[in-house]
Write a protein that holds these residues in place. Structure first.
Motif, mmCIF file in Angstrom:
data_model
loop_
_atom_site.group_PDB
_atom_site.id
_atom_site.type_symbol
_atom_site.label_atom_id
_atom_site.label_comp_id
_atom_site.label_asym_id
_atom_site.label_seq_id
_atom_site.Cartn_x
_atom_site.Cartn_y
_atom_site.Cartn_z
ATOM 1 N N LEU A 198 -2.121 9.534 3.368
ATOM 2 C CA LEU A 198 -2.169 8.083 3.530
ATOM 3 C C LEU A 198 -1.359 7.639 4.745
ATOM 4 O O LEU A 198 -1.804 6.795 5.531
ATOM 5 C CB LEU A 198 -1.639 7.398 2.269
ATOM 6 N N GLY A 199 -0.161 8.222 4.913
ATOM 7 C CA GLY A 199 0.652 7.866 6.073
ATOM 8 C C GLY A 199 -0.020 8.236 7.378
ATOM 9 O O GLY A 199 -0.011 7.463 8.337
ATOM 10 N N ALA A 200 -0.635 9.416 7.431
ATOM 11 C CA ALA A 200 -1.345 9.841 8.635
ATOM 12 C C ALA A 200 -2.532 8.928 8.912
ATOM 13 O O ALA A 200 -2.803 8.569 10.065
ATOM 14 C CB ALA A 200 -1.807 11.286 8.488
ATOM 15 N N ALA A 201 -3.261 8.545 7.850
ATOM 16 C CA ALA A 201 -4.425 7.678 8.029
ATOM 17 C C ALA A 201 -4.013 6.307 8.560
ATOM 18 O O ALA A 201 -4.650 5.769 9.472
ATOM 19 C CB ALA A 201 -5.171 7.532 6.704
ATOM 20 N N LEU A 257 -0.527 -3.725 8.678
ATOM 21 C CA LEU A 257 -0.742 -2.305 8.410
ATOM 22 C C LEU A 257 0.567 -1.516 8.506
ATOM 23 O O LEU A 257 0.813 -0.609 7.703
ATOM 24 C CB LEU A 257 -1.772 -1.737 9.381
ATOM 25 N N LEU A 258 1.411 -1.870 9.469
ATOM 26 C CA LEU A 258 2.720 -1.212 9.574
ATOM 27 C C LEU A 258 3.581 -1.520 8.363
ATOM 28 O O LEU A 258 4.334 -0.668 7.876
ATOM 29 C CB LEU A 258 3.423 -1.650 10.858
ATOM 30 N N GLY A 259 3.481 -2.758 7.861
ATOM 31 C CA GLY A 259 4.208 -3.106 6.647
ATOM 32 C C GLY A 259 3.758 -2.265 5.458
ATOM 33 O O GLY A 259 4.579 -1.802 4.654
ATOM 34 N N VAL A 260 2.441 -2.068 5.335
ATOM 35 C CA VAL A 260 1.916 -1.214 4.272
ATOM 36 C C VAL A 260 2.432 0.214 4.429
ATOM 37 O O VAL A 260 2.817 0.882 3.450
ATOM 38 C CB VAL A 260 0.373 -1.245 4.288
ATOM 39 N N ARG A 263 6.121 0.395 3.420
ATOM 40 C CA ARG A 263 6.243 0.308 1.967
ATOM 41 C C ARG A 263 5.816 1.602 1.308
ATOM 42 O O ARG A 263 6.461 2.069 0.351
ATOM 43 C CB ARG A 263 5.389 -0.848 1.459
ATOM 44 N N GLN A 264 4.759 2.205 1.823
ATOM 45 C CA GLN A 264 4.293 3.466 1.273
ATOM 46 C C GLN A 264 5.314 4.570 1.479
ATOM 47 O O GLN A 264 5.557 5.408 0.603
ATOM 48 C CB GLN A 264 2.954 3.842 1.921
ATOM 49 N N ASN A 265 5.957 4.583 2.659
ATOM 50 C CA ASN A 265 6.981 5.594 2.935
ATOM 51 C C ASN A 265 8.198 5.418 2.048
ATOM 52 O O ASN A 265 8.791 6.393 1.579
ATOM 53 C CB ASN A 265 7.386 5.531 4.413
ATOM 54 N N ARG A 266 8.592 4.165 1.797
ATOM 55 C CA ARG A 266 9.717 3.921 0.900
ATOM 56 C C ARG A 266 9.396 4.367 -0.519
ATOM 57 O O ARG A 266 10.219 4.938 -1.217
ATOM 58 C CB ARG A 266 10.095 2.447 0.908
#
Length: 270
Positions: A198-201, A257-260, A263-266
């Motif tokens: 997901l992070g790579a995408a 998108l950067l915010g998402v 948040r996903q990384n956190r």
């Protein structure tokens, strides 16, 4: 954060503000003042069939590029993380070397390979496989190829982080219980690396949204994306208000998108 940290970060924050925030505020001002005050340019950007067509093309190309780049990067990263020593070294070189080559050089390299009189068409015609050259550039195919080639290395790093964090004991336990390698990959390894996927995408998609040089060269003006449309509106039309409005829309989209992604990384770090 202590006062010392604030003092150390102060110059960097001021530099970033002067280099990015002030110009962006200027673009925002253009979008609501040119050619006349109001939000008419945003309405035009979201209702003009030409602009909407370019936005849809950009989203479609970015989605295709994201899927292909992440899938290819996953295969390469799997060898990089879990392959033999020679294979890891070779893949590492394939990932690192592209960072030393500019995007302009890469785009012209693909143009030399894919054009009607390029290397690939020349070989295929000389071997008798083709009577007429294939149209591989000045269309979406050439744009996708160039963008995928550029973005694969960027997708590899979050994938490598996710793969290296997989607990080897889980894989050994599954192997000990009789699971095949294929089943281990699809049911255990891949789900355990989904945050990296997901992070790579998200990273690839965000980068792809702002591509300018590659679509301009390999698309040949026939596959215009948002960044090229902004350039055309500001420097060739000129329609600064509409170009600024499209820029703001693009920046807001990238920010969301950067915010998402953050948040996903956190969530993955917890």
């Amino acid at each position: 954060m202590t006062a010392r940290h604030v003092l150390l970060l102060g110059p960097l924050l001021m530099l970033l503000g002067a280099a990015y925030l002030l110009p962006f505020l200027g673009v925002m001002r253009w979008s609501v003042t040119l050619p006349e005050p109001g939000f008419g340019q945003y309405h035009a950007a979201l209702s003009d069939p030409l602009v909407l067509g370019v936005i849809w093309r950009t989203v479609r190309i970015c989605a295709v590029v994201t899927v292909i780049a992440v899938a290819a990067a996953y295969a390469l990263t799997l060898i990089w993380v879990r392959g033999g020593r020679t294979a890891r070294t070779l893949v590492e070189l394939c990932i690192m070397i592209p960072f030393w080559i500019s995007v302009l050089t890469r785009a012209f390299g693909w143009l030399a390979l894919l054009s009607n009189k390029g290397i690939i068409n020349g070989w295929l015609q000389s071997l008798g496989f083709l009577s007429e050259p294939l149209t591989l550039v000045r269309n979406e195919f050439g744009v996708v190829v160039g963008m995928v080639h550029f973005l694969i290395p960027f997708a590899a790093f979050p994938l490598a982080t996710a793969m290296r964090s997989v607990d080897e004991r889980v894989l050994l336990a599954a192997r000990g219980m009789g699971a095949s390698r294929t089943r281990i990959f699809w049911q255990i390894f891949l789900p355990m690396t989904k945050n990296g996927v997901l992070g790579a995408a998200l990273l690839v998609f965000v980068f792809a949204l702002g591509f300018f040089v590659t679509p301009a060269i390999l698309g040949g003006g026939r596959s215009v994306m948002v960044a090229e449309l902004i350039y055309l509106r500001i420097f060739q039309s000129p329609d600064w208000g509409l170009g600024a409005a499209i820029s703001v829309i693009l920046m807001v989209t990238v920010g969301l998108l950067l915010g998402v992604m953050m948040r996903q990384n956190r969530g993955a770090a917890r």
